[in-house]
Write a protein that holds these residues in place. Structure first.
Motif, PDB file in Angstrom:
ATOM      1  N   PRO A  46       0.821  -1.215   0.000  1.00 20.58           N
ATOM      2  CA  PRO A  46       0.000   0.000   0.000  1.00 20.58           C
ATOM      3  C   PRO A  46       0.854   1.263   0.000  1.00 20.58           C
ATOM      4  O   PRO A  46       2.069   1.197   0.200  1.00 20.58           O
ATOM      5  CB  PRO A  46      -0.807  -0.118   1.297  1.00 20.58           C
ATOM      6  CG  PRO A  46      -0.053  -1.079   2.138  1.00 20.58           C
ATOM      7  CD  PRO A  46       0.670  -1.999   1.220  1.00 20.58           C
ATOM      8  N   ASN A  47       0.239   2.408  -0.203  1.00 22.07           N
ATOM      9  CA  ASN A  47       0.954   3.697  -0.163  1.00 22.07           C
ATOM     10  C   ASN A  47       1.678   3.828   1.167  1.00 22.07           C
ATOM     11  O   ASN A  47       1.121   3.531   2.221  1.00 22.07           O
ATOM     12  CB  ASN A  47      -0.029   4.863  -0.302  1.00 22.07           C
ATOM     13  CG  ASN A  47      -0.562   5.002  -1.719  1.00 22.07           C
ATOM     14  OD1 ASN A  47      -1.741   5.198  -1.922  1.00 22.07           O
ATOM     15  ND2 ASN A  47       0.300   4.874  -2.695  1.00 22.07           N
ATOM     16  N   GLY A  48       2.915   4.267   1.085  1.00 21.68           N
ATOM     17  CA  GLY A  48       3.674   4.512   2.307  1.00 21.68           C
ATOM     18  C   GLY A  48       4.275   3.255   2.913  1.00 21.68           C
ATOM     19  O   GLY A  48       4.785   3.275   4.032  1.00 21.68           O
ATOM     20  N   ALA A  49       4.228   2.140   2.190  1.00 21.36           N
ATOM     21  CA  ALA A  49       4.727   0.877   2.738  1.00 21.36           C
ATOM     22  C   ALA A  49       6.241   0.878   2.860  1.00 21.36           C
ATOM     23  O   ALA A  49       6.806   0.190   3.702  1.00 21.36           O
ATOM     24  CB  ALA A  49       4.266  -0.278   1.848  1.00 21.36           C
ATOM     25  N   GLY A  50       6.906   1.643   1.990  1.00 23.53           N
ATOM     26  CA  GLY A  50       8.369   1.680   2.031  1.00 23.53           C
ATOM     27  C   GLY A  50       9.019   1.169   0.759  1.00 23.53           C
ATOM     28  O   GLY A  50      10.229   0.960   0.716  1.00 23.53           O
ATOM     29  N   LYS A  51       8.246   1.021  -0.297  1.00 26.25           N
ATOM     30  CA  LYS A  51       8.786   0.494  -1.561  1.00 26.25           C
ATOM     31  C   LYS A  51       9.836   1.443  -2.143  1.00 26.25           C
ATOM     32  O   LYS A  51      10.948   1.030  -2.467  1.00 26.25           O
ATOM     33  CB  LYS A  51       7.653   0.294  -2.592  1.00 26.25           C
ATOM     34  CG  LYS A  51       6.541  -0.619  -2.122  1.00 26.25           C
ATOM     35  CD  LYS A  51       5.465  -0.789  -3.170  1.00 26.25           C
ATOM     36  CE  LYS A  51       4.694   0.485  -3.483  1.00 26.25           C
ATOM     37  NZ  LYS A  51       3.854   0.971  -2.390  1.00 26.25           N
ATOM     38  N   THR A  52       9.454   2.708  -2.250  1.00 26.74           N
ATOM     39  CA  THR A  52      10.390   3.689  -2.819  1.00 26.74           C
ATOM     40  C   THR A  52      11.617   3.840  -1.930  1.00 26.74           C
ATOM     41  O   THR A  52      12.745   3.949  -2.422  1.00 26.74           O
ATOM     42  CB  THR A  52       9.682   5.045  -2.990  1.00 26.74           C
ATOM     43  OG1 THR A  52       8.587   4.860  -3.888  1.00 26.74           O
ATOM     44  CG2 THR A  52      10.619   6.082  -3.556  1.00 26.74           C
ATOM     45  N   THR A  53      11.409   3.828  -0.626  1.00 23.07           N
ATOM     46  CA  THR A  53      12.537   3.949   0.292  1.00 23.07           C
ATOM     47  C   THR A  53      13.518   2.799   0.085  1.00 23.07           C
ATOM     48  O   THR A  53      14.734   3.002   0.037  1.00 23.07           O
ATOM     49  CB  THR A  53      12.033   3.948   1.751  1.00 23.07           C
ATOM     50  OG1 THR A  53      11.080   4.997   1.901  1.00 23.07           O
ATOM     51  CG2 THR A  53      13.167   4.153   2.724  1.00 23.07           C
ATOM     52  N   LEU A  54      12.996   1.603  -0.077  1.00 25.99           N
ATOM     53  CA  LEU A  54      13.850   0.433  -0.268  1.00 25.99           C
ATOM     54  C   LEU A  54      14.690   0.584  -1.537  1.00 25.99           C
ATOM     55  O   LEU A  54      15.912   0.396  -1.525  1.00 25.99           O
ATOM     56  CB  LEU A  54      12.983  -0.833  -0.347  1.00 25.99           C
ATOM     57  CG  LEU A  54      13.762  -2.139  -0.443  1.00 25.99           C
ATOM     58  CD1 LEU A  54      14.533  -2.375   0.844  1.00 25.99           C
ATOM     59  CD2 LEU A  54      12.842  -3.321  -0.722  1.00 25.99           C
TER      60      LEU A  54
ATOM     61  N   PRO B 293      12.869   6.535 -11.444  1.00 25.84           N
ATOM     62  CA  PRO B 293      12.188   6.955 -10.223  1.00 25.84           C
ATOM     63  C   PRO B 293      10.674   7.035 -10.406  1.00 25.84           C
ATOM     64  O   PRO B 293      10.177   7.082 -11.529  1.00 25.84           O
ATOM     65  CB  PRO B 293      12.773   8.338  -9.959  1.00 25.84           C
ATOM     66  CG  PRO B 293      13.215   8.835 -11.281  1.00 25.84           C
ATOM     67  CD  PRO B 293      13.600   7.636 -12.084  1.00 25.84           C
ATOM     68  N   GLN B 294      10.002   7.052  -9.268  1.00 31.93           N
ATOM     69  CA  GLN B 294       8.533   7.086  -9.286  1.00 31.93           C
ATOM     70  C   GLN B 294       8.012   8.410  -9.851  1.00 31.93           C
ATOM     71  O   GLN B 294       7.095   8.427 -10.652  1.00 31.93           O
ATOM     72  CB  GLN B 294       8.034   6.892  -7.851  1.00 31.93           C
ATOM     73  CG  GLN B 294       6.534   6.937  -7.704  1.00 31.93           C
ATOM     74  CD  GLN B 294       6.094   6.568  -6.295  1.00 31.93           C
ATOM     75  OE1 GLN B 294       6.896   6.288  -5.420  1.00 31.93           O
ATOM     76  NE2 GLN B 294       4.802   6.560  -6.075  1.00 31.93           N
ATOM     77  N   GLU B 295       8.639   9.502  -9.404  1.00 27.65           N
ATOM     78  CA  GLU B 295       8.221  10.808  -9.903  1.00 27.65           C
ATOM     79  C   GLU B 295       8.968  11.100 -11.195  1.00 27.65           C
ATOM     80  O   GLU B 295      10.077  10.641 -11.390  1.00 27.65           O
ATOM     81  CB  GLU B 295       8.596  11.904  -8.895  1.00 27.65           C
ATOM     82  CG  GLU B 295       8.260  11.592  -7.467  1.00 27.65           C
ATOM     83  CD  GLU B 295       6.815  11.884  -7.147  1.00 27.65           C
ATOM     84  OE1 GLU B 295       6.208  12.692  -7.891  1.00 27.65           O
ATOM     85  OE2 GLU B 295       6.291  11.318  -6.180  1.00 27.65           O
TER      86      GLU B 295
HETATM   87  N1  LIG Z   1      12.178  12.195   3.275  1.00 31.60           N
HETATM   88  C1  LIG Z   1      11.363  11.603   4.132  1.00 31.60           C
HETATM   89  N2  LIG Z   1      11.322  12.011   5.406  1.00 31.60           N
HETATM   90  C2  LIG Z   1      10.505  11.407   6.293  1.00 31.60           C
HETATM   91  N3  LIG Z   1       9.680  10.387   6.008  1.00 31.60           N
HETATM   92  C3  LIG Z   1       9.658   9.942   4.744  1.00 31.60           C
HETATM   93  C4  LIG Z   1      10.502  10.517   3.749  1.00 31.60           C
HETATM   94  N4  LIG Z   1      10.280   9.863   2.588  1.00 31.60           N
HETATM   95  C5  LIG Z   1       9.348   8.929   2.857  1.00 31.60           C
HETATM   96  N5  LIG Z   1       8.973   8.973   4.151  1.00 31.60           N
HETATM   97  C6  LIG Z   1       8.002   8.103   4.813  1.00 31.60           C
HETATM   98  O1  LIG Z   1       8.423   6.761   4.667  1.00 31.60           O
HETATM   99  C7  LIG Z   1       7.307   5.912   4.436  1.00 31.60           C
HETATM  100  C8  LIG Z   1       7.560   5.084   3.192  1.00 31.60           C
HETATM  101  O2  LIG Z   1       7.558   5.929   2.058  1.00 31.60           O
HETATM  102  P1  LIG Z   1       7.800   5.377   0.605  1.00 31.60           P
HETATM  103  O3  LIG Z   1       7.868   6.515  -0.300  1.00 31.60           O
HETATM  104  O4  LIG Z   1       8.955   4.452   0.641  1.00 31.60           O
HETATM  105  O5  LIG Z   1       6.458   4.554   0.347  1.00 31.60           O
HETATM  106  P2  LIG Z   1       5.989   3.764  -0.943  1.00 31.60           P
HETATM  107  O6  LIG Z   1       5.810   2.361  -0.534  1.00 31.60           O
HETATM  108  O7  LIG Z   1       6.901   4.024  -2.059  1.00 31.60           O
HETATM  109  O8  LIG Z   1       4.572   4.426  -1.201  1.00 31.60           O
HETATM  110  P3  LIG Z   1       3.828   4.776  -2.573  1.00 31.60           P
HETATM  111  O9  LIG Z   1       3.112   3.536  -3.005  1.00 31.60           O
HETATM  112  O10 LIG Z   1       2.847   5.817  -2.164  1.00 31.60           O
HETATM  113  O11 LIG Z   1       4.837   5.252  -3.541  1.00 31.60           O
HETATM  114  C9  LIG Z   1       6.089   6.810   4.340  1.00 31.60           C
HETATM  115  O12 LIG Z   1       5.399   6.750   5.553  1.00 31.60           O
HETATM  116  C10 LIG Z   1       6.654   8.186   4.131  1.00 31.60           C
HETATM  117  O13 LIG Z   1       5.850   9.150   4.736  1.00 31.60           O
END
Ligand SMILES: Nc1ncnc2c1ncn2[C@@H]1O[C@H](COP(=O)(O)OP(=O)(O)OP(=O)(O)O)[C@@H](O)[C@H]1O
Ligand SMILES: [Mg+2]
Lengths: 253, 312
Positions: B39-47, B84-86
């Motif tokens: 789901p949104n915010g799961a951490g995919k992009t962070t990983l 990247p996503q964006e």
């Molecule tokens: N620069 C940042 N500073 C603080 N928190 C962040 C930052 N970037 C992301 N987060 C938090 O880390 C969590 C994971 O974000 P991430 O972007 O990895 O999600 P995602 O799985 O890619 O979501 P989506 O499907 O919406 O792209 C979210 O709760 C987000 O708010």
């Protein structure tokens, strides 16, 4: 060292400059001409000579320094801020390059642009007043050092800035006043004693004085002091760059 | 086969204090396609960002092609392409220039033929001299892909490559991915379209709340978790399920014209044969039979839900 990457960054930054080449070329020509009309003709008619140099010639080194410093800063700060703003910085962060290579590519291009503009101003000035450069090598050394240090300084500002206001803040509030009060258009000796003392705390005074010395052999402060000042400034900027490199400050989340 | 990517308890706590990744372990085999769902915010992009170097991980170890992503970052990163996503592109640069620029950044020698090939592959060749601002959203996304491929990466990260892309283009994108896989490139992609994961991936990972909730071969996952349903259309509707059929937990559908039987797809005994003979014994006449397998989407939703219930 990833030389290919440095070249890619440098070339791409320079391309931006060449896209607007006429503008980059014309604006210093026009502004220099205006300075000569205002300062040279209007004020110069009241001030004959400063320290044995005609007023029109006297202001040339200051004019060049003024442009080189502001251009170095604005080109470098904008150059690195723009990728942060558009998000394309992800490319720099994911590429197999380190921060110093980014600095060389971006600040190097900004310094080159500043150098170009300084040269254009020098050329334009020669159309208005009689130019003499007593020590061309020292002149080039000063010019290059100033371009490089202020490009580095601008780069640091670009990394620091979080928005466009901050990007303009330091140049506007700090650099422009220091440059204008740094003896670009007058000799420090023309000031009342108290202001002479205060002015000595302005680092830009040392740069302009040294640069002017390479033209006319006259200076407000000893040439070695000037060299020391620009060396010190350059050293500080490099130190700051090194620190950013080590800590990743405001670059990598 | 060797691992092109391996992650050991990778953690990320952002400066805000928020922990987006709680120790993720993951490996990817050479030539494999992994789809990350969540789901949104799961951490995919962070990983993905931790692996590619745009975000500093705060713990754990990442190796790409055997090279440590931190200490041997030059070798590690030169194997990696990131979409990247964006859509991050310099608005006034031209397509050809920006793609060539990326190749340069990765320290690769100029190779116009290679870039030409990529642009043609991605149907961008006609647009090579256009400025980025003049392109449509889908074209911009393809420019990002072209940039990521410009330096011939061994592993490609696609962060939601088909977000905001129309159906045709999405199919086209799948074909591009298939071609890349055929050329031996390993791929990690994130998506919210589960049919996309189903169509492309070899393995599927689900991230939820910064943890890898599950990672499994797609086919195994489908058959392990997938439920099938058998729909029996009747000649005459029934209002009540006959006593003899109670044990099957049948459900009504179509105003009593159909009965639905659910069973585990992977189970050794599905009970279908017995059900059908019991139906006949009960005197019900069948018009038609159809089976349906639950999609990955349903699997995914139920997985995330059950985790959330477990947490609260
Ligand atoms: N620069 C940042 N500073 C603080 N928190 C962040 C930052 N970037 C992301 N987060 C938090 O880390 C969590 C994971 O974000 P991430 O972007 O990895 O999600 P995602 O799985 O890619 O979501 P989506 O499907 O919406 O792209 C979210 O709760 C987000 O708010
Ligand atoms: Mg994301």
């Amino acid at each position: 060292m990833n030389l290919t990457a440095i070249r890619a960054m440098y070339v791409s930054e320079m391309a931006r400059f060449f896209r607007t080449f006429m503008q980059s070329f014309l604006s210093p020509v026009i502004s220099t001409s205006l300075y000569f009309v205002v300062f040279g003709a209007a004020i110069g008619s009241r001030i004959d000579e400063v320290e044995g140099v005609s007023y029109g010639s006297f202001i040339v080194p200051g004019l060049i320094m003024l442009s080189v410093m502001t251009q170095g800063i604005s080109n470098a700060s904008f150059g690195i801020y723009f990728p942060k703003f558009t998000g394309t910085i992800y490319e720099l962060l994911s590429a197999p390059i380190n921060f110093l290579e980014v600095v060389i590519g971006f600040a190097g291009a900004a310094a080159t642009k500043a150098l170009f503009i300084g040269t254009v101003i020098l050329g334009t000035s020669a159309l208005f007043v009689e130019m003499q450069i007593q020590r061309p090598l020292v002149m080039v050394l000063f010019l290059v050092l100033t371009c490089v240090s202020f490009a580095l300084f601008g780069f640091i500002i670009g990394i620091w800035a979080k928005n466009f206001e901050q990007l303009q803040l330091i140049p506007l509030l700090v650099i422009t006043p220091l440059v204008f009060l740094g003896g670009s258009f007058y000799s420090i000796n023309m000031l009342p004693p108290i202001w002479q003392t205060i002015t000595m705390f302005n680092p830009v005074v040392y740069l302009i004085s040294g640069f002017r010395w390479s033209f006319f052999g006259v200076a407000d402060v000893p040439i070695l002091t000037s060299l020391l000042a620009i060396g010190l400034f350059q050293g500080l900027c490099l130190l700051a760059v090194w620190w950013i490199f080590k800590t990743g400050w405001r670059i990598r989340k | 086969m060797t691992n092109i990517l391996s992650l050991e308890s990778v953690e990320k706590t952002y400066d805000s204090g928020f922990t987006a990744l709680h120790g993720v372990d993951l490996t990817l085999k050479e030539g494999e396609i992994l789809a990350l769902l969540g789901p949104n915010g799961a951490g995919k992009t962070t990983l993905i960002s931790c692996i590619c170097g745009t975000v500093m991980p705060t713990g754990g170890k990442i190796t790409v092609g055997g090279y440590d992503a931190l200490t041997d970052f030059r070798k590690a990163r030169s194997l990696v392409g990131l979409v990247p996503q964006e859509i991050h592109l310099e608005p006034f640069s031209r397509v050809w220039d920006t793609v060539r620029y990326t190749r340069g950044l990765f320290g690769k020698k100029r190779d116009n033929a290679h870039i030409e090939r990529i642009l043609k592959e991605l149907s961008l060749w006609d647009k090579r001299d256009s400025r980025v601002v003049e392109l449509s959203g889908g074209m911009k996304r393809r420019v990002l892909i072209a940039k990521a491929l410009s330096h011939e990466p061994r592993i490609l990260f696609l962060d939601e490559p088909t977000a905001g892309v129309d159906v045709d283009l999405r199919k086209e994108m799948w074909e591009v991915v298939a071609k890349l896989k055929a050329s031996g490139v390993s791929i990690v992609l994130t998506t919210h379209y589960i049919e996309e994961a189903e169509a492309m991936a070899d393995r599927i990972g689900v991230i939820n709340g910064g943890r890898l909730a599950l990672i499994e071969e797609k086919d195994a996952l489908m058959s392990r978790l997938g439920r099938k349903s058998l729909k029996i259309e009747l000649e005459t509707p029934v209002s009540e399920i006959p006593e003899a059929l109670r044990s099957y937990n049948l459900e009504f559908a179509d105003d009593g014209y159909s009965l639905v039987y659910e069973y585990e797809a992977g189970a050794s005994r599905t009970g279908i044969t017995r059900l059908l003979s019991d139906l006949r014994d009960a005197g019900l006449c069948m018009n038609d039979l159809s089976t349906r397998q639950s999609s990955l989407e349903e699997i995914f939703v139920s997985l995330v839900q059950s985790q959330e219930e477990a947490r609260s």
